[in-house]
Design a protein around this motif. Structure first.
Motif, PDB file in Angstrom:
ATOM      1  N   THR A   1      -3.951 -32.208  84.123  1.00  0.00           N
ATOM      2  CA  THR A   1      -3.699 -32.242  82.675  1.00  0.00           C
ATOM      3  C   THR A   1      -4.895 -32.651  81.831  1.00  0.00           C
ATOM      4  O   THR A   1      -4.832 -32.568  80.604  1.00  0.00           O
ATOM      5  CB  THR A   1      -2.541 -33.221  82.366  1.00  0.00           C
ATOM      6  N   ARG A   2      -5.989 -33.063  82.432  1.00  0.00           N
ATOM      7  CA  ARG A   2      -7.100 -33.647  81.669  1.00  0.00           C
ATOM      8  C   ARG A   2      -7.707 -32.700  80.643  1.00  0.00           C
ATOM      9  O   ARG A   2      -8.011 -33.101  79.516  1.00  0.00           O
ATOM     10  CB  ARG A   2      -8.175 -34.196  82.587  1.00  0.00           C
ATOM     11  N   LYS A   3      -7.887 -31.436  81.006  1.00  0.00           N
ATOM     12  CA  LYS A   3      -8.506 -30.505  80.061  1.00  0.00           C
ATOM     13  C   LYS A   3      -7.607 -30.275  78.849  1.00  0.00           C
ATOM     14  O   LYS A   3      -8.080 -30.271  77.713  1.00  0.00           O
ATOM     15  CB  LYS A   3      -8.810 -29.171  80.734  1.00  0.00           C
ATOM     16  N   SER A   4      -6.328 -30.076  79.079  1.00  0.00           N
ATOM     17  CA  SER A   4      -5.438 -29.820  77.951  1.00  0.00           C
ATOM     18  C   SER A   4      -5.319 -31.049  77.053  1.00  0.00           C
ATOM     19  O   SER A   4      -5.303 -30.933  75.830  1.00  0.00           O
ATOM     20  CB  SER A   4      -4.064 -29.340  78.418  1.00  0.00           C
ATOM     21  N   VAL A   5      -5.277 -32.242  77.650  1.00  0.00           N
ATOM     22  CA  VAL A   5      -5.242 -33.475  76.860  1.00  0.00           C
ATOM     23  C   VAL A   5      -6.514 -33.586  76.017  1.00  0.00           C
ATOM     24  O   VAL A   5      -6.464 -33.880  74.819  1.00  0.00           O
ATOM     25  CB  VAL A   5      -5.053 -34.709  77.766  1.00  0.00           C
TER      26      VAL A   5
ATOM     27  N   VAL B   1      -4.702 -23.615  70.483  1.00  0.00           N
ATOM     28  CA  VAL B   1      -4.177 -22.492  71.270  1.00  0.00           C
ATOM     29  C   VAL B   1      -5.300 -21.853  72.083  1.00  0.00           C
ATOM     30  O   VAL B   1      -5.149 -21.606  73.291  1.00  0.00           O
ATOM     31  CB  VAL B   1      -3.488 -21.456  70.349  1.00  0.00           C
ATOM     32  N   LEU B   2      -6.440 -21.594  71.456  1.00  0.00           N
ATOM     33  CA  LEU B   2      -7.560 -20.967  72.152  1.00  0.00           C
ATOM     34  C   LEU B   2      -8.011 -21.802  73.341  1.00  0.00           C
ATOM     35  O   LEU B   2      -8.215 -21.285  74.447  1.00  0.00           O
ATOM     36  CB  LEU B   2      -8.723 -20.733  71.186  1.00  0.00           C
ATOM     37  N   MET B   3      -8.160 -23.099  73.151  1.00  0.00           N
ATOM     38  CA  MET B   3      -8.626 -23.971  74.235  1.00  0.00           C
ATOM     39  C   MET B   3      -7.596 -24.071  75.362  1.00  0.00           C
ATOM     40  O   MET B   3      -7.955 -24.054  76.544  1.00  0.00           O
ATOM     41  CB  MET B   3      -8.951 -25.367  73.704  1.00  0.00           C
ATOM     42  N   LEU B   4      -6.329 -24.179  75.015  1.00  0.00           N
ATOM     43  CA  LEU B   4      -5.302 -24.292  76.049  1.00  0.00           C
ATOM     44  C   LEU B   4      -5.197 -23.005  76.872  1.00  0.00           C
ATOM     45  O   LEU B   4      -4.984 -23.058  78.082  1.00  0.00           O
ATOM     46  CB  LEU B   4      -3.948 -24.658  75.449  1.00  0.00           C
ATOM     47  N   VAL B   5      -5.378 -21.855  76.218  1.00  0.00           N
ATOM     48  CA  VAL B   5      -5.281 -20.581  76.941  1.00  0.00           C
ATOM     49  C   VAL B   5      -6.565 -20.298  77.719  1.00  0.00           C
ATOM     50  O   VAL B   5      -6.521 -19.990  78.911  1.00  0.00           O
ATOM     51  CB  VAL B   5      -4.955 -19.418  75.969  1.00  0.00           C
ATOM     52  N   THR B   6      -7.714 -20.412  77.064  1.00  0.00           N
ATOM     53  CA  THR B   6      -8.957 -19.994  77.717  1.00  0.00           C
ATOM     54  C   THR B   6      -9.562 -21.076  78.601  1.00  0.00           C
ATOM     55  O   THR B   6      -9.914 -20.810  79.738  1.00  0.00           O
ATOM     56  CB  THR B   6     -10.005 -19.555  76.676  1.00  0.00           C
ATOM     57  N   ALA B   7      -9.689 -22.281  78.096  1.00  0.00           N
ATOM     58  CA  ALA B   7     -10.360 -23.330  78.863  1.00  0.00           C
ATOM     59  C   ALA B   7      -9.446 -23.977  79.896  1.00  0.00           C
ATOM     60  O   ALA B   7      -9.906 -24.395  80.954  1.00  0.00           O
ATOM     61  CB  ALA B   7     -10.911 -24.396  77.915  1.00  0.00           C
ATOM     62  N   CYS B   8      -8.166 -24.058  79.591  1.00  0.00           N
ATOM     63  CA  CYS B   8      -7.231 -24.737  80.494  1.00  0.00           C
ATOM     64  C   CYS B   8      -6.426 -23.773  81.353  1.00  0.00           C
ATOM     65  O   CYS B   8      -5.818 -24.188  82.331  1.00  0.00           O
ATOM     66  CB  CYS B   8      -6.292 -25.639  79.701  1.00  0.00           C
ATOM     67  N   GLY B   9      -6.384 -22.505  80.966  1.00  0.00           N
ATOM     68  CA  GLY B   9      -5.718 -21.497  81.773  1.00  0.00           C
ATOM     69  C   GLY B   9      -4.208 -21.430  81.654  1.00  0.00           C
ATOM     70  O   GLY B   9      -3.544 -20.841  82.500  1.00  0.00           O
ATOM     71  N   TYR B  10      -3.651 -22.006  80.603  1.00  0.00           N
ATOM     72  CA  TYR B  10      -2.203 -21.936  80.421  1.00  0.00           C
ATOM     73  C   TYR B  10      -1.807 -20.563  79.897  1.00  0.00           C
ATOM     74  O   TYR B  10      -2.552 -19.922  79.164  1.00  0.00           O
ATOM     75  CB  TYR B  10      -1.712 -23.003  79.441  1.00  0.00           C
ATOM     76  N   LYS B  11      -0.611 -20.124  80.249  1.00  0.00           N
ATOM     77  CA  LYS B  11      -0.043 -18.899  79.708  1.00  0.00           C
ATOM     78  C   LYS B  11       0.447 -19.199  78.292  1.00  0.00           C
ATOM     79  O   LYS B  11       0.757 -20.337  77.957  1.00  0.00           O
ATOM     80  CB  LYS B  11       1.120 -18.433  80.579  1.00  0.00           C
TER      81      LYS B  11
END
Length: 170
Positions: free
Chosen positions: A25-29, A127-137
């Motif tokens: 969870t560190r990247k998304s946080v 949204v951009l960071m969670l999708v691209t950097a963190c890999g979430y759908k």
């Protein structure tokens, strides 16, 4: 391993499970805090307080619900609280004084992240960071941010368009 199982292991006394919770969870946080605060150092501070709050309140988490969303919500609230408390303080941009602060970019996204922070709205950046950097759908991002999936897709598409335009201008 799913976050729910890791949380249950941590509750059951396996403190090593927290390392994996953090890793997942560190990247998304970080990026949620960064999107709210706009400052890498403050985002790292929020990461610390977020995980302290997670540990303190882990027994109140309902197993079977969305653990990522629970942790992200804590991070967002911590960031908003910090932002509110710092409104009266004078802030100094570490980029203007790198020789004093030794500014670094902990995840290696540096210039692109800075461009995104300048170009995008807070929601688009998150949204951009969670999708691209963190890999979430996008569906997962919608759950984390209490946002419909089509809205997430729309914000993501707008963010990509704005970033392309900003990169072409540079």
């Amino acid at each position: 391993m799913k976050l729910d199982r890791l949380i249950q292991k941590f509750i059951d006394g396996q403190s090593s499970a927290f390392d994996e919770i953090y890793a997942q969870t560190r990247k998304s946080v970080y990026f949620v805090a960064l999107s709210v605060l706009g400052d890498a150092g403050l985002a790292e501070d929020v990461m610390q307080t977020t995980y302290l709050r997670v540990i303190k309140n882990i027994r109140s988490f309902t197993i079977g619900t969305n653990a990522s969303a629970w942790i992200i919500k804590i991070a967002k609230n911590e960031a908003l609280n910090l932002k509110k408390s710092r409104r009266r303080e004078l802030s100094v941009d570490e980029r203007d004084n790198e020789h004093l602060f030794g500014a670094t970019h902990p995840y290696g996204y540096g210039e692109l992240t800075d461009l995104a922070k300048k170009t995008l709205t807070q929601d688009e950046f998150t949204v951009l960071m969670l999708v691209t950097a963190c890999g979430y759908k996008r569906r997962e991002v919608g759950q984390m941010l209490d946002m419909p999936t089509p809205t997430v897709s729309w914000k993501y598409s707008n963010a990509i368009k704005k970033m392309r335009q900003a990169l072409e201008e540079n």
